[in-house]
Design a protein around this motif. Structure first.
Motif, short mmCIF file in Angstrom:
data_model
loop_
_atom_site.label_atom_id
_atom_site.label_comp_id
_atom_site.label_asym_id
_atom_site.label_seq_id
_atom_site.Cartn_x
_atom_site.Cartn_y
_atom_site.Cartn_z
N ASP A 105 2.29 9.46 -4.81
CA ASP A 105 2.72 8.81 -3.57
C ASP A 105 4.23 8.72 -3.43
O ASP A 105 4.73 7.89 -2.68
CB ASP A 105 2.10 7.41 -3.46
CG ASP A 105 0.59 7.44 -3.39
OD1 ASP A 105 0.05 8.36 -2.75
OD2 ASP A 105 -0.06 6.57 -3.99
N SER A 106 4.95 9.55 -4.16
CA SER A 106 6.42 9.53 -4.11
C SER A 106 6.94 10.92 -3.80
O SER A 106 6.27 11.92 -4.04
CB SER A 106 7.00 9.06 -5.46
OG SER A 106 6.57 7.75 -5.77
N PRO A 152 13.96 2.88 -4.14
CA PRO A 152 12.74 3.18 -3.39
C PRO A 152 12.88 2.79 -1.92
O PRO A 152 13.47 1.76 -1.57
CB PRO A 152 11.67 2.31 -4.07
CG PRO A 152 12.27 1.89 -5.37
CD PRO A 152 13.74 1.84 -5.15
N SER A 164 7.36 5.14 -10.83
CA SER A 164 7.41 6.42 -10.13
C SER A 164 8.84 6.73 -9.70
O SER A 164 9.50 5.93 -9.04
CB SER A 164 6.49 6.41 -8.91
OG SER A 164 6.39 7.70 -8.35
N GLY A 165 9.31 7.91 -10.09
CA GLY A 165 10.66 8.33 -9.78
C GLY A 165 11.68 7.96 -10.83
O GLY A 165 12.85 8.34 -10.72
N TRP A 183 8.57 5.52 3.99
CA TRP A 183 8.67 6.90 4.46
C TRP A 183 9.61 7.04 5.67
O TRP A 183 10.01 8.15 6.02
CB TRP A 183 7.28 7.44 4.80
CG TRP A 183 6.48 7.64 3.56
CD1 TRP A 183 5.51 6.81 3.06
CD2 TRP A 183 6.59 8.71 2.61
NE1 TRP A 183 5.02 7.29 1.87
CE2 TRP A 183 5.66 8.46 1.57
CE3 TRP A 183 7.39 9.85 2.54
CZ2 TRP A 183 5.51 9.32 0.49
CZ3 TRP A 183 7.25 10.70 1.44
CH2 TRP A 183 6.32 10.43 0.44
N MET A 185 14.43 7.31 -2.65
CA MET A 185 13.18 8.03 -2.86
C MET A 185 12.07 7.39 -2.04
O MET A 185 11.83 6.18 -2.15
CB MET A 185 12.76 8.02 -4.33
CG MET A 185 11.49 8.83 -4.59
SD MET A 185 10.75 8.51 -6.22
CE MET A 185 10.11 6.83 -5.97
N HIS A 216 8.52 6.22 -1.18
CA HIS A 216 7.40 5.82 -2.03
C HIS A 216 6.45 4.94 -1.23
O HIS A 216 6.88 4.07 -0.47
CB HIS A 216 7.90 5.06 -3.26
CG HIS A 216 6.81 4.61 -4.19
ND1 HIS A 216 6.09 5.49 -4.96
CD2 HIS A 216 6.32 3.38 -4.44
CE1 HIS A 216 5.20 4.82 -5.67
NE2 HIS A 216 5.31 3.53 -5.37
N GLU A 217 5.16 5.18 -1.43
CA GLU A 217 4.14 4.39 -0.74
C GLU A 217 3.55 3.37 -1.68
O GLU A 217 3.05 3.72 -2.76
CB GLU A 217 3.04 5.30 -0.21
CG GLU A 217 1.97 4.56 0.59
CD GLU A 217 0.94 5.50 1.18
OE1 GLU A 217 -0.06 5.01 1.72
OE2 GLU A 217 1.14 6.73 1.09
N LEU A 240 6.27 10.14 -12.36
CA LEU A 240 5.97 10.19 -10.93
C LEU A 240 4.49 9.96 -10.71
O LEU A 240 3.65 10.31 -11.55
CB LEU A 240 6.36 11.54 -10.33
CG LEU A 240 7.85 11.75 -10.02
CD1 LEU A 240 8.15 13.23 -9.92
CD2 LEU A 240 8.22 11.03 -8.73
#
Length: 318
Positions: free
Chosen positions: A96-97, A128, A160-161, A131, A207, A209-210, A93
């Protein structure tokens, strides 16, 4: 079997937003054996106390490498830690997640279902979204069907994730430290596919994620990620370096050659041909062509590094 005793979560941080990081730690705590913070920026003992409180009794440790060593080094150290603790899975991770509740057991279940179906999953990642919950662009498919496991086989997932099978990861080999940041996950996933493993997205596990500073909206559905100069340099350089690698599919190489000129034009226009962006793109082209990799500060200088550091420094809760 519960994912809790099998999984260690590793969060790589670099000047994180305090509230987001504490929220992430709290969300992970019920479903993992341990949370490991890999601190590419300073974390004080007081910060660590706040993180432990957010973990609500779940073991939490902090790895302090003594500087920003990049994502590849962080992932390798986290994998070594998870392997040393006999964990089956490592959840990667960044700050930003935010996985939804129950995401980790569901990702572990997808691993089990795919293995039972005769697959060799190295990574199962979430779907992903931004937001607002809108799915981000899907990576290219790799062939194969995971319908029974509500999963799709793909060429790569964002790190990430992603839930990494530790045994498979040892067979695939380490993440590239010389890439530093950008395309580390893409290269590793393609290497895993090349070596007989598979990469999957769990379609029913979203999830938030940015990506970078957002998306640049273009005609025909194109939407490259808006990035600061330092990231434009590593993105361009590492994509060019991947053109030499035998395990990278020809279709990906062709797409890179077609889209990189367009991306360069878009990034120049988006940044009004700023000097920093021109230098970053030029150095990315040169170093990518020469396969000269490593930390971006080596090519761009410390001043560019400081200008790109826009994140909020971690502070104690009041």
């Amino acid at each position: 079997m519960s994912a809790q005793p099998q999984t260690i979560a590793g969060i790589v941080i670099y000047h994180p937003d305090e509230a987001n990081l504490l929220r992430l730690v709290g969300a992970l705590a019920p479903d993992v054996r341990e949370i490991v913070i890999y601190a590419n920026s300073a974390v004080s003992s007081q910060d660590e106390e706040s993180l432990r409180a957010a973990a609500q009794g779940t073991d939490l440790s902090v790895i302090r490498p003594g500087g920003n060593l990049g994502l590849g080094a962080a992932y390798n150290d986290l994998l070594d830690h998870a392997t040393g603790q006999d964990a089956s899975f490592l959840l990667l991770l960044d700050q930003d997640s935010l996985p939804p509740p129950g995401a980790i057991p569901r990702l572990a279940a997808r691993h089990a279902q795919l293995a039972e179906a005769g697959e060799q999953p190295a990574i199962v990642g979430p779907r992903p979204t931004d937001w607002a919950g809108k799915p981000l662009q899907s990576p290219p498919g790799q062939g194969g069907s995971g319908n029974a496991a509500h999963a799709s086989r793909v060429q790569f997932v964002i790190s990430s994730g992603s839930l990494v099978n530790c045994e498979a990861a040892r067979a695939v080999g380490p993440f590239r430290t010389d890439f530093f940041i950008d395309a580390i996950d893409v290269e590793w996933c393609m290497r895993a596919n090349h070596r007989g493993y598979s990469i999957w997205i769990a379609e029913d596990v979203p999830m938030a994620h940015e990506l970078g500073r957002g998306r640049i909206r273009l005609p025909f559905g194109l939407s490259p990620t808006d990035q600061p100069p330092r990231r434009l340099y590593t993105f361009l350089r590492n994509q060019l370096a991947m053109l030499r690698m035998n395990h990278v599919p020809l279709a990906h190489k062709a797409r890179t050659l077609v889209l990189l000129p367009l991306r360069i034009v878009v990034y120049l226009g988006q940044n009004r041909f700023s000097r920093e962006v021109r230098i970053a793109l030029w150095r990315g082209l040169i170093d990518g062509a020469r396969a000269e990799l490593g930390p971006p500060e080596t090519a761009l200088g410390r001043s560019a590094h400081r200008q790109d550091n826009r994140a909020t420094v971690f502070k104690r809760p009041r």
